[in-house]
Motif scaffolding. Sequence first.
Motif, short mmCIF file in Angstrom:
data_model
loop_
_atom_site.label_atom_id
_atom_site.label_comp_id
_atom_site.label_asym_id
_atom_site.label_seq_id
_atom_site.Cartn_x
_atom_site.Cartn_y
_atom_site.Cartn_z
N ALA A 130 -2.96 15.73 -2.75
CA ALA A 130 -4.18 15.70 -1.95
C ALA A 130 -5.07 14.52 -2.34
CB ALA A 130 -4.94 17.02 -2.12
N LEU A 131 -5.14 14.22 -3.63
CA LEU A 131 -5.92 13.07 -4.07
C LEU A 131 -5.31 11.77 -3.55
CD1 LEU A 131 -8.13 11.66 -5.69
CD2 LEU A 131 -6.64 11.81 -7.71
N LEU A 132 -4.00 11.64 -3.64
CA LEU A 132 -3.35 10.43 -3.14
C LEU A 132 -3.57 10.26 -1.65
CD1 LEU A 132 -0.01 10.55 -5.16
CD2 LEU A 132 -1.96 9.03 -5.54
N ARG A 133 -3.57 11.36 -0.90
CA ARG A 133 -3.86 11.30 0.53
C ARG A 133 -5.31 10.85 0.77
NH1 ARG A 133 -1.87 10.46 5.38
NH2 ARG A 133 -0.08 11.81 4.93
N ARG A 134 -6.26 11.38 -0.01
CA ARG A 134 -7.66 10.96 0.12
C ARG A 134 -7.79 9.47 -0.12
NH1 ARG A 134 -12.15 12.48 -3.01
NH2 ARG A 134 -13.43 12.28 -1.17
N ILE A 135 -7.10 8.98 -1.14
CA ILE A 135 -7.15 7.55 -1.45
C ILE A 135 -6.61 6.73 -0.29
CG2 ILE A 135 -6.12 5.79 -2.93
CD1 ILE A 135 -6.35 7.88 -5.24
N HIS A 136 -5.44 7.12 0.22
CA HIS A 136 -4.86 6.40 1.35
C HIS A 136 -5.81 6.39 2.54
CE1 HIS A 136 -2.65 6.30 5.19
NE2 HIS A 136 -1.92 5.37 4.60
N ASP A 137 -6.37 7.53 2.88
CA ASP A 137 -7.19 7.63 4.07
C ASP A 137 -8.51 6.89 3.94
OD1 ASP A 137 -5.18 9.17 5.11
OD2 ASP A 137 -6.24 11.09 4.92
N SER A 138 -8.98 6.65 2.72
CA SER A 138 -10.25 5.95 2.52
C SER A 138 -10.10 4.43 2.59
CB SER A 138 -10.87 6.34 1.18
OG SER A 138 -10.12 5.79 0.11
N ALA A 163 1.70 10.56 0.92
CA ALA A 163 0.27 10.30 1.15
C ALA A 163 0.03 9.35 2.30
CB ALA A 163 -0.36 9.75 -0.13
N GLY A 164 1.07 8.66 2.75
CA GLY A 164 0.93 7.75 3.88
C GLY A 164 1.24 6.30 3.57
N PHE A 165 1.48 5.97 2.32
CA PHE A 165 1.79 4.58 1.96
C PHE A 165 3.25 4.29 2.31
CE2 PHE A 165 -1.66 5.65 -1.03
CZ PHE A 165 -2.52 4.59 -0.80
N THR A 166 3.46 3.26 3.09
CA THR A 166 4.83 2.91 3.51
C THR A 166 5.35 1.68 2.80
OG1 THR A 166 3.94 1.65 5.38
CG2 THR A 166 4.55 3.95 5.78
N GLU A 167 4.45 0.92 2.15
CA GLU A 167 4.86 -0.26 1.40
C GLU A 167 4.39 -0.11 -0.03
OE1 GLU A 167 4.22 -4.18 3.43
OE2 GLU A 167 3.03 -2.92 4.79
N MET A 168 5.29 -0.27 -0.97
CA MET A 168 4.91 -0.19 -2.38
C MET A 168 5.89 -1.00 -3.21
SD MET A 168 6.04 3.76 -3.05
CE MET A 168 5.38 4.22 -1.44
N GLU A 169 5.42 -1.48 -4.36
CA GLU A 169 6.24 -2.29 -5.25
C GLU A 169 5.80 -2.04 -6.69
OE1 GLU A 169 9.30 -4.75 -6.26
OE2 GLU A 169 8.77 -4.15 -4.22
N ARG A 170 6.77 -1.92 -7.57
CA ARG A 170 6.48 -1.82 -9.00
C ARG A 170 6.02 -3.18 -9.48
NH1 ARG A 170 8.82 -1.78 -14.35
NH2 ARG A 170 8.72 0.27 -15.37
N ILE A 171 4.84 -3.28 -10.06
CA ILE A 171 4.27 -4.58 -10.42
C ILE A 171 4.10 -4.78 -11.92
CG2 ILE A 171 3.09 -4.93 -8.22
CD1 ILE A 171 0.51 -3.95 -9.64
N TRP A 172 4.28 -3.73 -12.69
CA TRP A 172 4.11 -3.82 -14.14
C TRP A 172 4.77 -2.61 -14.77
CZ3 TRP A 172 1.74 -0.17 -17.27
CH2 TRP A 172 1.49 -0.55 -18.61
N GLY A 173 5.21 -2.78 -15.99
CA GLY A 173 5.74 -1.61 -16.67
C GLY A 173 6.30 -1.90 -18.03
N GLU A 174 6.07 -1.00 -18.92
CA GLU A 174 6.71 -0.99 -20.23
C GLU A 174 6.81 0.48 -20.61
OE1 GLU A 174 6.57 -3.19 -24.54
OE2 GLU A 174 5.47 -3.99 -22.84
N ALA A 175 8.04 0.99 -20.61
CA ALA A 175 8.26 2.43 -20.77
C ALA A 175 7.47 2.98 -21.96
CB ALA A 175 9.76 2.70 -20.95
N PRO A 176 6.81 4.11 -21.75
CA PRO A 176 6.90 5.04 -20.61
C PRO A 176 5.82 4.84 -19.55
CG PRO A 176 5.71 6.10 -22.39
CD PRO A 176 6.06 4.72 -22.86
N PHE A 177 5.34 3.61 -19.34
CA PHE A 177 4.26 3.37 -18.39
C PHE A 177 4.73 2.45 -17.27
CE2 PHE A 177 2.45 4.09 -22.59
CZ PHE A 177 1.56 5.13 -22.33
#
Length: 228
Positions: A131-139, A207-221
Amino acid sequence: MTKPIRDFSFGEHAVTFDRHIKDSIPGYANLVSRILRDSRRFVQPHTTVYDLGCSSGRTLAKISRVNSSSRNGVRYIGIDCEPGFEPLWRKRRASGLRFETGDARVLPLENASLIIGQFIVQFIPPMDKRALLRRIHDSLVEGGAFMIAEKTLAETPRLQDAVTFSYYDYKLERGFTAEQILVKERQLRGQMTCMSEAELRGALREAGFTEMERIWGEAPFAAFLALK
């Protein structure tokens, strides 16, 4: 008698929080640098930038500094549920930033061109995450962006074991004691509910996001850029 275990409170670490998070998350400085670079692409004039779980407000202040001279009429708003950070916001308010103590699940979010969520969804109860992710998308306005960073679960038990103990080794190298690591793990139990990267991608799509990409990471983040 067993000693009661208190929930972990970031507010108790407010004064030293910026140092605490750098010591706790491998490559954190690189994540903030990536957020700043990408903000130049997505912050739009006369919109709002939100930093959800803004803690000290340092990242939001940096976003404002790199965009304010070329993006007119932008409001920069930080939201955090920990009142312990309020004293740190006073000097940042002087530069035009706004901060609110409250819950991102209920506070108004609107007309946003960029929303930052660094390690907050993992602290939202499972029944409220989507629900929070949907709120973020819709805003978000058309072309707006959500930059989300989370602690994630590995895809298999053996990988999880390898990642977990490598992370503990990192924290020991950064000066945490074994007791501090264990106490924090016990305090976070029940507070923090993580998803795997695949589950997080799925939740963003729902939530409605159709485009996404992993932009950073170092396990476990890991961090993702999701576009509206």
